[in-house]
Design an enzyme around this catalytic site. Structure first.
Site: not given
Length: 339
Positions: A255, A130-132, A160, A156, A58
């Site tokens: 989507n 991430t692009d998020e 990040k 999430y 971990d």
């Protein structure tokens, strides 16, 4: 080149290992906790190589990470390890905070000790993001650049974003050289079945309903995973340090259009478990939208193309068809996961 890879049994990390393990100048230590999304079968060939070692651990175990980094003495650490599914972050945010934030902190502290104790001057911490973290865009907005402010929408993406800030802060305060790359939605072989593209493929092959959030008009930029890891390697070998790079596929699709493309591909290859008169589109089912669902992601990769010379190798439709065929031909792999 001695590389520690965290999360190397995950989707993107395993793709990097498969792609580059045969390079004679690379020695890889893969650290992975083997959570539900970690799968050693994706890197089974690497386990036969003398330049590859695996450690089940971990990354939040800070003392173990300090010992491991110090003992292996890497030139580079690439942090692929992350909890990454938005739906899971909504129902269980604590694991995202622990892995994405505290895990990154643990690795940074391990690397800080290593650099200080070894007097190593050319170490690089490469952080996969991430692009998020940038939030979402409206249909006519310009794609995200490296200069967009962070505006995360989900637990999430917030976790990040926090990890990205930690990397920059450790670089500035403790002089740990870094690269952060922010990628768009990845797809390709060995992706865990909870993600849109593999989930859709599997649902069609099993004749089950395909759940689509809201009206399905959310837009994502799609990046083939092998193109992504090629971009990472190009950045690693460029000599660039203390910079951010966007890695996108320049493939914006709703989507629902991606799902319809998959249905069409499977219909055209006449998958033998489907009746020849079966209409795969009939499986599409619209469900209640996800809380805080981002409208659109789009990423500008011009900096990467200009300074590194990278661009995707094949068109989206070709890569999507290759991906569908991989899932059709590797049914044993994904049936073992969904069971």
């Amino acid at each position: 080149m001695r590389i520690i890879i965290t999360g190397g049994a995950g989707f993107i990390g395993s793709a990097f290992i498969r792609k580059f393990i045969n390079k004679s100048d690379i020695q890889i230590l893969n650290i992975d906790k083997l959570t539900y999304a970690g799968n050693l079968t994706a890197i089974s060939e690497a386990e036969k190589q003398p330049n590859y070692t695996f450690l089940k651990a971990d990354i939040s175990d800070i003392n173990l990470m300090k010992d491991t980094v110090g003992d292996f003495a890497p030139d580079i650490l690439i942090n692929f390890a992350a909890e990454s599914h938005v739906d899971r972050s909504i129902t269980n945010p604590d694991s995202f905070i622990r892995t994405n934030i505290f895990g990154t902190f643990s690795l940074l502290e391990a690397c800080r000790d290593y650099v200080a104790n070894s007097a190593k001057k050319d170490f690089l911490f490469y952080h996969i993001s991430t692009d998020e973290v940038f939030g979402d865009l409206q249909p006519l907005d310009a794609p995200f650049t490296e200069n967009n402010i962070y505006d995360p929408s989900s637990p999430y993406s917030a976790s990040k974003a926090a990890s990205d800030h930690l990397v920059r802060a450790w670089a500035r305060t403790y002089e740990i050289d870094y690269i952060i790359s922010n990628c768009s939605n990845n797809f390709g072989p060995f992706q865990f079945p909870e993600k849109l593209i593999p989930k859709t493929i599997i649902k069609v092959l099993q004749g089950e309903e395909i759940p689509i959030y809201g009206n399905g008009m959310q837009i994502r930029d799609w990046l083939y995973v092998d193109d992504h890891v090629e971009a990472i390697y190009s950045i690693l070998t460029s000599g660039k340090k203390n910079e951010n790079f966007n890695i996108g596929g320049s493939n914006e699709y709703t989507n629902i259009s991606v799902v319809e493309k998959i249905c069409s591909i499977i219909q055209n290859i006449h998958y033998p478990l489907l009746d020849k008169n079966f209409n795969a589109n009939s499986l599409i089912t619209f469900i209640q939208d996800r809380p805080g669902h981002d409208t659109r992601y789009a990423i500008n990769s011009e900096k990467l193309k200009e300074h590194i010379g990278w661009s995707p190798s094949k068109p989206f439709d070709q890569r999507l068809e290759e991906t569908v065929h991989w899932y059709v031909e590797n049914r044993t792999w994904w049936t073992s996961l969904i069971s």
